[in-house]
Design a protein around this motif. Structure first.
Motif, PDB file in Angstrom:
ATOM      1  N   UNK A  80      58.947  91.417  26.653  1.00  0.00           N
ATOM      2  CA  UNK A  80      60.160  90.737  26.588  1.00  0.00           C
ATOM      3  C   UNK A  80      61.373  91.128  26.167  1.00  0.00           C
ATOM      4  N   UNK A  81      61.275  92.398  25.438  1.00  0.00           N
ATOM      5  CA  UNK A  81      62.412  93.084  24.917  1.00  0.00           C
ATOM      6  C   UNK A  81      62.915  94.051  25.913  1.00  0.00           C
ATOM      7  N   UNK A  82      62.057  94.621  26.703  1.00  0.00           N
ATOM      8  CA  UNK A  82      62.070  95.521  27.795  1.00  0.00           C
ATOM      9  C   UNK A  82      61.768  95.114  29.175  1.00  0.00           C
ATOM     10  N   UNK A  83      62.932  94.329  29.674  1.00  0.00           N
ATOM     11  CA  UNK A  83      62.609  93.765  30.791  1.00  0.00           C
ATOM     12  C   UNK A  83      62.374  94.523  32.191  1.00  0.00           C
ATOM     13  N   UNK A  84      62.772  95.946  32.329  1.00  0.00           N
ATOM     14  CA  UNK A  84      62.451  96.731  33.144  1.00  0.00           C
ATOM     15  C   UNK A  84      61.173  97.139  33.306  1.00  0.00           C
ATOM     16  N   UNK A  85      60.527  97.189  31.939  1.00  0.00           N
ATOM     17  CA  UNK A  85      59.082  97.704  32.087  1.00  0.00           C
ATOM     18  C   UNK A  85      58.425  96.306  32.505  1.00  0.00           C
ATOM     19  N   UNK A  86      58.931  95.141  31.957  1.00  0.00           N
ATOM     20  CA  UNK A  86      57.951  93.846  32.256  1.00  0.00           C
ATOM     21  C   UNK A  86      58.108  93.744  33.892  1.00  0.00           C
ATOM     22  N   UNK A  87      59.081  94.125  34.375  1.00  0.00           N
ATOM     23  CA  UNK A  87      59.328  93.978  35.875  1.00  0.00           C
ATOM     24  C   UNK A  87      58.221  94.743  36.614  1.00  0.00           C
ATOM     25  N   UNK A  88      58.090  96.140  36.009  1.00  0.00           N
ATOM     26  CA  UNK A  88      57.164  97.012  36.669  1.00  0.00           C
ATOM     27  C   UNK A  88      55.802  96.497  36.235  1.00  0.00           C
ATOM     28  N   UNK A  89      55.541  96.192  34.884  1.00  0.00           N
ATOM     29  CA  UNK A  89      54.158  95.312  34.785  1.00  0.00           C
ATOM     30  C   UNK A  89      53.693  94.371  35.572  1.00  0.00           C
ATOM     31  N   UNK A  90      54.557  93.329  35.813  1.00  0.00           N
ATOM     32  CA  UNK A  90      54.108  92.347  36.972  1.00  0.00           C
ATOM     33  C   UNK A  90      54.038  92.494  38.302  1.00  0.00           C
ATOM     34  N   UNK A  91      54.738  93.726  38.893  1.00  0.00           N
ATOM     35  CA  UNK A  91      54.470  94.440  40.174  1.00  0.00           C
ATOM     36  C   UNK A  91      53.075  94.634  40.009  1.00  0.00           C
ATOM     37  N   UNK A  92      52.413  95.226  39.062  1.00  0.00           N
ATOM     38  CA  UNK A  92      50.968  95.484  39.017  1.00  0.00           C
ATOM     39  C   UNK A  92      49.988  94.505  39.053  1.00  0.00           C
ATOM     40  N   UNK A  93      50.802  93.459  38.139  1.00  0.00           N
ATOM     41  CA  UNK A  93      49.796  92.218  37.977  1.00  0.00           C
ATOM     42  C   UNK A  93      49.765  91.560  39.285  1.00  0.00           C
ATOM     43  N   UNK A  94      50.815  91.519  40.020  1.00  0.00           N
ATOM     44  CA  UNK A  94      50.680  90.670  41.271  1.00  0.00           C
ATOM     45  C   UNK A  94      49.976  91.729  42.496  1.00  0.00           C
ATOM     46  N   UNK A  95      50.059  92.902  42.325  1.00  0.00           N
ATOM     47  CA  UNK A  95      48.888  93.549  43.161  1.00  0.00           C
ATOM     48  C   UNK A  95      47.516  93.447  42.942  1.00  0.00           C
ATOM     49  N   UNK A  96      47.255  93.281  41.431  1.00  0.00           N
ATOM     50  CA  UNK A  96      45.862  92.969  40.970  1.00  0.00           C
ATOM     51  C   UNK A  96      45.455  91.712  41.371  1.00  0.00           C
ATOM     52  N   UNK A  97      46.285  90.925  41.480  1.00  0.00           N
ATOM     53  CA  UNK A  97      45.766  89.474  41.582  1.00  0.00           C
ATOM     54  C   UNK A  97      45.569  89.290  43.185  1.00  0.00           C
ATOM     55  N   UNK A  98      46.307  89.942  43.929  1.00  0.00           N
ATOM     56  CA  UNK A  98      46.253  90.192  45.251  1.00  0.00           C
ATOM     57  C   UNK A  98      44.958  90.855  45.724  1.00  0.00           C
ATOM     58  N   UNK A  99      44.610  91.856  45.106  1.00  0.00           N
ATOM     59  CA  UNK A  99      43.245  92.601  45.263  1.00  0.00           C
ATOM     60  C   UNK A  99      41.961  91.575  44.938  1.00  0.00           C
ATOM     61  N   UNK A 100      42.253  91.072  43.681  1.00  0.00           N
ATOM     62  CA  UNK A 100      41.088  89.975  43.412  1.00  0.00           C
ATOM     63  C   UNK A 100      41.007  88.894  44.500  1.00  0.00           C
TER      64      UNK A 100
END
Length: 104
Positions: free
Chosen positions: A55-75
């Motif tokens: 939450x304090x590093x939003x650019x990294x949060x955005x990158x994290x959620x890109x990976x999470x969305x990919x993970x959910x799409x694969x699942x």
């Protein structure tokens, strides 16, 4: 963190779909989140500390959620592939609150 948050979002979605009352939904979600963290060997405090970091590093949060969305799409793709190749009849889903009926 990716796998944990993916599991958390799936749990949230399942709860929103099956639980009508907000206070009950929150109670069920808290229990599910504890189970998810335990499955991943992460304490509640470690999870919260890590989440606050993102939450304090939003650019990294955005990158994290890109990976999470990919993970959910694969699942989702794996589930769809399983559903179309599975010849056995599907069982109806078990209601999420079935084990909690006695609590009320």
């Amino acid at each position: 963190m990716v796998q944990i948050l993916a599991d958390v979002h799936i749990a949230e979605s399942r709860i929103e779909t099956h639980v009508l009352y907000p206070d009950t939904a929150l109670m069920v979600f808290n229990k599910e989140q504890q189970q998810i963290l335990a499955e991943h060997g992460v304490t509640q405090e470690d999870f919260r500390r890590t989440y606050r970091y993102y939450l304090s590093n939003l650019a990294q949060m955005d990158k994290l959620y890109e990976i999470i969305l990919d993970t959910l799409s694969v699942r989702e793709a794996k589930l769809r592939a399983t559903d179309t190749t599975n010849a056995a009849p599907r069982q109806p889903p078990v209601p999420i609150l079935e084990g909690m009926k006695q609590a009320y």
